[in-house]
Scaffold this motif. Structure first.
Motif, PDB file in Angstrom:
ATOM      1  N   ARG A   1      46.368  49.174  40.337  1.00  0.00           N
ATOM      2  CA  ARG A   1      45.730  49.574  39.604  1.00  0.00           C
ATOM      3  C   ARG A   1      45.894  48.286  38.223  1.00  0.00           C
ATOM      4  NH1 ARG A   1      46.783  55.745  36.583  1.00  0.00           N
ATOM      5  NH2 ARG A   1      44.548  53.785  35.843  1.00  0.00           N
TER       6      ARG A   1
ATOM      7  N   ARG B   1      43.430  46.940  34.303  1.00  0.00           N
ATOM      8  CA  ARG B   1      43.038  47.211  33.320  1.00  0.00           C
ATOM      9  C   ARG B   1      42.474  46.075  32.364  1.00  0.00           C
ATOM     10  NH1 ARG B   1      44.836  51.981  29.757  1.00  0.00           N
ATOM     11  NH2 ARG B   1      44.103  52.774  30.939  1.00  0.00           N
TER      12      ARG B   1
ATOM     13  N   HIS C   1      42.279  43.320  29.941  1.00  0.00           N
ATOM     14  CA  HIS C   1      42.543  42.388  28.758  1.00  0.00           C
ATOM     15  C   HIS C   1      41.165  42.489  27.595  1.00  0.00           C
ATOM     16  CE1 HIS C   1      45.947  41.871  30.069  1.00  0.00           C
ATOM     17  NE2 HIS C   1      46.203  40.655  30.878  1.00  0.00           N
ATOM     18  N   GLU C   2      41.504  43.348  26.303  1.00  0.00           N
ATOM     19  CA  GLU C   2      40.087  43.300  26.164  1.00  0.00           C
ATOM     20  C   GLU C   2      38.766  42.453  25.608  1.00  0.00           C
ATOM     21  OE1 GLU C   2      37.845  47.253  23.733  1.00  0.00           O
ATOM     22  OE2 GLU C   2      39.812  46.736  23.082  1.00  0.00           O
TER      23      GLU C   2
ATOM     24  N   ARG D   1      33.575  45.621  36.869  1.00  0.00           N
ATOM     25  CA  ARG D   1      34.598  46.480  37.545  1.00  0.00           C
ATOM     26  C   ARG D   1      35.079  46.417  39.226  1.00  0.00           C
ATOM     27  NH1 ARG D   1      33.877  50.618  35.115  1.00  0.00           N
ATOM     28  NH2 ARG D   1      35.788  50.668  34.031  1.00  0.00           N
TER      29      ARG D   1
ATOM     30  N   PRO E   1      37.262  55.176  37.570  1.00  0.00           N
ATOM     31  CA  PRO E   1      38.118  54.637  36.331  1.00  0.00           C
ATOM     32  C   PRO E   1      39.392  55.386  35.376  1.00  0.00           C
ATOM     33  CG  PRO E   1      35.611  54.507  36.020  1.00  0.00           C
ATOM     34  CD  PRO E   1      35.764  54.617  38.105  1.00  0.00           C
TER      35      PRO E   1
ATOM     36  N   HIS F   1      40.280  55.197  32.386  1.00  0.00           N
ATOM     37  CA  HIS F   1      39.968  54.346  31.728  1.00  0.00           C
ATOM     38  C   HIS F   1      38.870  53.585  31.061  1.00  0.00           C
ATOM     39  CE1 HIS F   1      40.921  52.034  27.792  1.00  0.00           C
ATOM     40  NE2 HIS F   1      41.814  53.068  27.666  1.00  0.00           N
TER      41      HIS F   1
ATOM     42  N   LEU G   1      38.039  50.443  30.032  1.00  0.00           N
ATOM     43  CA  LEU G   1      38.682  49.079  30.505  1.00  0.00           C
ATOM     44  C   LEU G   1      39.359  49.000  31.969  1.00  0.00           C
ATOM     45  CD1 LEU G   1      39.829  48.582  26.829  1.00  0.00           C
ATOM     46  CD2 LEU G   1      37.911  47.251  27.752  1.00  0.00           C
ATOM     47  N   ASP G   2      39.328  50.355  32.779  1.00  0.00           N
ATOM     48  CA  ASP G   2      40.365  50.458  33.968  1.00  0.00           C
ATOM     49  C   ASP G   2      39.020  49.260  34.451  1.00  0.00           C
ATOM     50  OD1 ASP G   2      42.426  51.515  33.301  1.00  0.00           O
ATOM     51  OD2 ASP G   2      41.152  53.692  34.612  1.00  0.00           O
ATOM     52  N   ALA G   3      39.760  47.804  35.185  1.00  0.00           N
ATOM     53  CA  ALA G   3      38.980  47.009  35.914  1.00  0.00           C
ATOM     54  C   ALA G   3      39.430  47.437  37.694  1.00  0.00           C
ATOM     55  CB  ALA G   3      39.885  45.717  35.794  1.00  0.00           C
TER      56      ALA G   3
ATOM     57  N   HIS H   1      41.329  50.390  40.777  1.00  0.00           N
ATOM     58  CA  HIS H   1      41.971  51.905  40.816  1.00  0.00           C
ATOM     59  C   HIS H   1      41.750  51.562  42.373  1.00  0.00           C
ATOM     60  CE1 HIS H   1      43.231  55.659  39.444  1.00  0.00           C
ATOM     61  NE2 HIS H   1      43.852  55.194  40.001  1.00  0.00           N
TER      62      HIS H   1
ATOM     63  N   MET I   1      43.303  40.836  32.716  1.00  0.00           N
ATOM     64  CA  MET I   1      43.782  41.608  33.258  1.00  0.00           C
ATOM     65  C   MET I   1      44.820  41.871  33.553  1.00  0.00           C
ATOM     66  SD  MET I   1      42.202  42.739  37.223  1.00  0.00           S
ATOM     67  CE  MET I   1      40.575  42.265  36.776  1.00  0.00           C
TER      68      MET I   1
END
Length: 251
Positions: free
Chosen positions: A118, A120, A122-123, A171, A194, A196, A198-200, A202, A230
């Motif tokens: 997994r 995510r 970094h925004e 993604r 995904p 979320h 911001l999921d990159a 999964h 991420m």
């Protein structure tokens, strides 16, 4: 008067597999886990009160802990969580009706385990990269900066759409690269949707146990190369939940 009981079915194992004495199933108090043997197959089961709702968080935890513990020592085919049948005869019917599929799945899962990768984004870093590479998005960001939301609503919507599209494209690209990198050290994989915005990443991987260290090392290298973009996690080993559908098993 006690309620009517049924059999909660956890998974399918070879007939010579037996649960440990301290294995606990769903329910309150937890049910004793036993096996129903049918020729070369067996089902891990426990008795449940049919009047009690099944699906509480504690039930899911018990289900996963039993299957993951079993998968550490023997091949296991997880049966869909919440599967309850009327009794032992129904378990025999299940094993008989899907004998070939269960045998094929057990053969495939022998000496293998599932791992989850997994990631995510970094925004701040992701949005910064988007604005640096997209002049239109950068212009919109400048237009809404410091402006009341009511005044800049249209620009904010457009900027949000650009960011959402950029996340989706990134993604997809990162997932393709992960599959390319881990493909040689995994048996098979399946991409999860995904959970979320911001999921990159999964992705579930089926991995030979004797290559688990090699698989982990490749994941770690991949994560290090992207640590500024991420955060990544490697979860497992667990039972092969994501690879059961390939055999079209009932549950």
């Amino acid at each position: 008067m006690a309620g009517q009981s049924g059999m909660f079915v956890y998974g399918i194992v070879p007939a010579d597999v037996e649960p440990t004495e301290d294995a606990l199933g769903v329910g309150d108090p937890p049910g004793e886990v036993t096996v129903v043997v049918h020729d070369e197959l067996a089902a891990l089961v426990s008795e449940v009160d049919l009047e009690r709702p099944v699906g509480l968080p504690a039930d899911l935890t018990a289900y996963q802990e039993l299957l993951d513990g079993t998968a550490a020592v023997a091949p296991v085919v997880p049966v869909r969580f919440g599967t309850v049948v009327t009794g032992t005869d129904a378990v025999h019917d299940l094993l008989d009706a899907h004998r070939d599929q269960f045998r094929a799945a057990l053969d495939e899962f022998e000496g293998r385990a599932q791992y989850m990768v997994r990631g995510r984004f970094h925004e701040p870093e992701l949005i910064g990269a988007l604005l640096a590479g997209n002049p239109d998005a950068a212009q919109l960001a400048e237009q809404v900066r410091g402006q009341p939301e009511a005044v800049s609503r249209e620009q904010r919507i457009r900027l949000g759409e650009m960011i959402s599209q950029a996340v989706e494209l990134r993604r997809e690209a990162e997932t393709r690269e992960l599959l390319d990198v881990l493909g040689p050290v995994a048996v098979s994989s399946t991409v999860r949707p995904p959970g979320h915005e911001l999921d990159a990443l999964h992705v579930a991987f089926l991995v030979d146990v004797d290559r688990a260290d090699e698989f982990g090392a490749v994941v770690e290298e991949f994560a290090c190369q992207r640590r500024e973009l991420m955060g990544m996690k490697l979860l497992g080993p667990v039972a092969p939940y994501d690879f059961v559908d390939a055999h079209q098993l009932a549950g």
